[in-house]
Design a protein around this motif. Structure first.
Motif, PDB file in Angstrom:
ATOM      1  N   LEU A  52       1.115  -1.097   0.039  1.00 16.81           N
ATOM      2  CA  LEU A  52       0.289  -0.616  -0.424  1.00 16.81           C
ATOM      3  C   LEU A  52       0.892   1.234  -0.318  1.00 16.81           C
ATOM      4  CD1 LEU A  52      -2.339  -0.440   2.503  1.00 16.81           C
ATOM      5  CD2 LEU A  52      -3.053  -1.167   0.285  1.00 16.81           C
ATOM      6  N   ALA A  97      -2.343   6.097   0.093  1.00 16.99           N
ATOM      7  CA  ALA A  97      -3.541   4.602   0.423  1.00 16.99           C
ATOM      8  C   ALA A  97      -3.671   4.002   2.061  1.00 16.99           C
ATOM      9  CB  ALA A  97      -3.409   3.383  -0.150  1.00 16.99           C
ATOM     10  N   GLN A 151      -3.969  -7.181   0.211  1.00 15.74           N
ATOM     11  CA  GLN A 151      -5.415  -6.626   0.104  1.00 15.74           C
ATOM     12  C   GLN A 151      -6.424  -7.289   0.586  1.00 15.74           C
ATOM     13  OE1 GLN A 151      -5.186  -5.915  -4.030  1.00 15.74           O
ATOM     14  NE2 GLN A 151      -7.557  -6.028  -4.656  1.00 15.74           N
ATOM     15  N   ASN A 159      -3.629   0.415  -5.224  1.00 14.82           N
ATOM     16  CA  ASN A 159      -3.849   1.798  -5.386  1.00 14.82           C
ATOM     17  C   ASN A 159      -3.976   2.443  -6.233  1.00 14.82           C
ATOM     18  OD1 ASN A 159      -1.166   1.698  -2.981  1.00 14.82           O
ATOM     19  ND2 ASN A 159       0.154   0.096  -4.235  1.00 14.82           N
ATOM     20  N   PHE A 207      -7.931   2.995  -5.555  1.00 17.73           N
ATOM     21  CA  PHE A 207      -7.780   3.833  -4.640  1.00 17.73           C
ATOM     22  C   PHE A 207      -7.606   5.740  -4.902  1.00 17.73           C
ATOM     23  CE2 PHE A 207      -7.742   2.003  -0.282  1.00 17.73           C
ATOM     24  CZ  PHE A 207      -9.021   1.289  -0.527  1.00 17.73           C
ATOM     25  N   LYS A 239     -11.059   7.860  -5.355  1.00 15.96           N
ATOM     26  CA  LYS A 239     -10.644   9.372  -4.254  1.00 15.96           C
ATOM     27  C   LYS A 239     -11.244  10.219  -5.411  1.00 15.96           C
ATOM     28  CE  LYS A 239      -7.814  12.497  -1.812  1.00 15.96           C
ATOM     29  NZ  LYS A 239      -6.311  13.315  -1.837  1.00 15.96           N
ATOM     30  N   HIS A 267      -1.387  12.498  -4.964  1.00 19.93           N
ATOM     31  CA  HIS A 267      -2.860  12.423  -5.321  1.00 19.93           C
ATOM     32  C   HIS A 267      -3.507  13.166  -6.437  1.00 19.93           C
ATOM     33  CE1 HIS A 267      -4.580   8.466  -3.170  1.00 19.93           C
ATOM     34  NE2 HIS A 267      -3.916   7.893  -4.379  1.00 19.93           N
TER      35      HIS A 267
END
Ligand code: PHB
Length: 398
Positions: A55, A59, A108, A307, A310, A314, A397
């Motif tokens: 991760l 994350a 995971q 990842n 995720f 977002k 991100h």
């Protein structure tokens, strides 16, 4: 006469209850956006499907700051680097020193268990064992999908938005009309033979090994359970591999003048994992949006599937939040382009890692030596190390 479906009305209908679908559902519920998650498999099947375990820090933050669970902090193992091993020598990369970042080893399946528990704790509507068989009207403002539960009862989810989070064999993805879609793919002539073993750790952090016998990855799960992989033929049959044969194959691939030796133990799981790179463009059609493996597949070399999912959760969550609070679909309209930027950076990184670390299948000696030249270039330069470290630990991100 066909059975009339029971109608369920919601704002966001999510197809797929793996980590991506559940994370999106969790974030939406936190801001009061009603949603329903429908998942084909049962909880136990997903919990027992072994996946990669790395991760990115971002994350981890999504799990802890959104209140899913802190178990990732207590049970996960923070890693400050990896070891690139080639020509029988170790080349440690210190991510903390290079780019001030770390990753966390946390399987995971555990992420799934935590998310499913959080949805159930918070009263989320998550239905396992329910198969979606029709998606309708995604080009209108009233999209819907129909599913059958384990008892054979038919339901229709009427939503404002539908999300396909249903994994690499996505049903949602297959409903996009040919005229609007484009698929990009690469297949690789090899696979990974993965094992789980009851043994102590062979090394404190992950080892990615290039060897004349093929690639190997030495990973971990806990102090007493280890995860390891070696490059193999995609048609390899696990039954042909005794424990002795597996251990000698793995050891050959990490052998070196430093005398490094793997710590062995009983092997309790053997699987051949396919390898491919795939991207669907665009990641949306009308009121349907794809996240995670439903929209793309990445080879496991960069440990990034979850990842990447995720990061998309977002972006899509922010777009949905803006849509339901302001009525503007501007961010939703930009979802696919924004998500795809990261997908292609990731595809490039995995393709690069894969070709640098694996033995070409046609045993082309030029290509094998070239890969060693590349590993040498990367490990002997601070810029090279930083390039790998930045990609591995995750770009910020959007
Ligand atoms: C794993 O621990 O399963 C794992 C770790 C790193 C990878 C792939 C898989 O690149």
């Amino acid at each position: 006469m066909a059975q009339a479906p029971r109608i369920l009305k919601t704002k966001v209908g999510i197809i797929g209850g793996g980590p991506a679908g559940l994370m999106l559902s969790h974030l939406l519920s936190k801001v009061g956006i009603e949603n329903i998650v429908v998942e084909k498999n049962d909880h136990e099947t997903i919990r027992n499907t072994h996946r990669a375990g790395i991760l990115e820090a971002q994350a981890v933050t999504m799990l802890t700051e959104s209140g899913v669970d802190g178990r990732v902090l207590t049970h996960g193992d923070e890693h400050a680097g990896i070891d690139l091993r080639f020509n029988g020598e170790s080349h440690p990369l210190d991510f903390r020193e290079l780019v001030d970042a770390t990753v966390t080893l946390y399987a995971q399946n555990e992420v799934f268990v935590d998310l499913a528990a959080a949805r159930s704790r918070d009263g989320g509507d998550v239905r396992f064992n329910c198969e979606v068989n029709e998606i309708l009207d995604v080009e209108t403002s009233t999209p819907k999908f129909r599913f059958t539960n384990a008892e054979g009862e038919l339901f229709e989810v009427q939503a404002d938005v539908i999300v396909g989070a249903d994994g690499s064999r996505s049903f949602a993805r297959r409903q996009m009309p040919d005229a609007v879609k484009q698929d990009f793919k690469v297949t690789y002539p090899f696979a990974w033979f993965g094992i789980l073993t009851e043994a102590p750790k062979s090394a404190p952090e992950l080892i990615y090994a290039n060897s004349p016998h093929g690639f190997a990855l030495i990973s971990q799960r806990s102090e007493t359970v280890q995860r390891m992989y070696f490059q193999c033929d995609p048609n390899e049959n696990v039954d042909n591999w005794s424990e002795d044969r597996i251990w000698s194959e793995l050891q050959k691939r990490v052998d070196g003048p430093d005398g490094f030796e793997l710590k062995t133990g009983p092997i309790f799981d053997k699987t051949v994992l396919g390898f491919r790179s795939f991207v669907r463009q665009p990641l949306s059609h009308g009121r349907m949006f794809l996240i995670g493996d439903a929209g793309h597949t990445v080879p496991p070399t960069g440990a990034k599937g979850l990842n990447l999912a995720f990061a998309e959760v977002k972006v899509l969550f922010e777009a949905l939040d803006s849509y339901f609070s302001t009525g503007s679909d501007k961010l939703l309209g930009g979802y696919s382009d924004l998500a795809l930027k990261r997908v292609w950076k990731a595809q490039n990184f995995f393709y690069w890692m894969t070709s640098m670390l694996h033995t070409p299948v046609n045993a082309d000696p030029f290509m094998a030596q070239r890969a060693l030249g590349e590993l040498d270039t990367v490990t002997s330069s601070r810029y090279g190390q930083q390039y790998l470290a930045e990609s591995y630990t995750g770009w910020p991100h959007a």
